[in-house]
Scaffold this active site. Structure first.
Site, PDB file in Angstrom:
ATOM      1  N   TYR A 101      -1.869  -0.834  10.240  1.00 44.55           N
ATOM      2  CA  TYR A 101      -1.876  -1.132   8.811  1.00 44.55           C
ATOM      3  C   TYR A 101      -0.579  -0.665   8.152  1.00 44.55           C
ATOM      4  O   TYR A 101       0.042  -1.396   7.377  1.00 44.55           O
ATOM      5  CB  TYR A 101      -3.076  -0.444   8.168  1.00 44.55           C
TER       6      TYR A 101
ATOM      7  N   SER B   1       0.843  -1.190   0.000  1.00 46.62           N
ATOM      8  CA  SER B   1       0.000   0.000   0.000  1.00 46.62           C
ATOM      9  C   SER B   1       0.878   1.239   0.000  1.00 46.62           C
ATOM     10  O   SER B   1       2.039   1.199   0.428  1.00 46.62           O
ATOM     11  CB  SER B   1      -0.883   0.008   1.254  1.00 46.62           C
TER      12      SER B   1
END
Length: 212
Positions: free
Chosen positions: A157, A144
């Site tokens: 995350y 990401s």
């Protein structure tokens, strides 16, 4: 690139990103194996639609990436179903809980690390063995942009996706001499039709990993 005769495993196949990755690989000639945390009955419609798009059978395997025994069982089932081994592994599944640091729980943090980092390690370690023997393999980790930059409410995350980039580098260096590559893709927000990324404080059920 023509991938006729290759077998690809895509995790989180039932979400928007996972299904598109599977479609692209299928149209390039791959046989598709998919996994998600849902049981087969729940994903029947998704798999049927994907099968129609790919114009070939998509073999589905249920797996809860939070549980090591479930991943081990998945690996054993795929080894039996595909004796020659998986050629392409796409670690697409992911989960995120949006919460400020002071509100985040250790349980939630652990889940983000487990699904986003530990599971890709487990699967890569297992399927690399057959890739190495064949002298050809591709491992693709969907990280990401938050693995590269920070953002509020994404501590767990971001930590996991940053770690996934590091894992990718480590595997790439070790695997290259055997004809196996390992790369990471770092997308930003992706507009999909599934609301899968939920706050810990709102709901601790993430239906499906794949669009996070």
């Amino acid at each position: 690139m023509a991938l006729n005769g290759k077998t690809a495993l895509v995790t989180g196949i039932c979400g928007g990103m996972g299904s598109e990755i599977a479609r692209s690989l299928a149209l390039s000639g791959c046989t598709i194996l998919g996994t998600d945390r849902y049981d087969a009955k729940t994903v029947t419609d998704n798999i049927e639609k994907l099968t129609q798009i790919c114009k070939k059978e998509v073999r589905y395997f249920e797996c809860n990436l939070l549980k090591r025994e479930s991943i081990t069982d998945l690996c054993q089932k795929i080894d039996s179903a595909v004796p020659a081994g998986v050629d392409i592994l796409v670690n697409n599944a992911g989960v995120v809980f949006f919460d400020l640091l002071e509100n985040k729980t250790l349980e939630g943090f652990d889940e983000e690390i487990t699904v986003n980092l530990t599971a890709p390690f487990h699967l890569s370690k297992h399927f690399f063995v057959s890739m190495k023997k064949k002298g050809w393999g591709r491992i693709v980790n969907i990280s990401s942009a938050l693995g590269l930059v920070g953002s509020p409410k994404t501590t767990g995350y971001s930590a996991a996706k940053t770690g996934l980039i590091g894992l990718t580098r480590g595997i790439a260096v070790e695997a290259s001499q055997y004809g196996v590559t390992c790369n990471s893709i770092c997308p930003c927000t992706v507009d999909t039709d599934r609301e899968t990324c939920r706050s810990e404080s709102y709901e601790k059920e993430y239906h499906n990993y794949s669009d996070c």
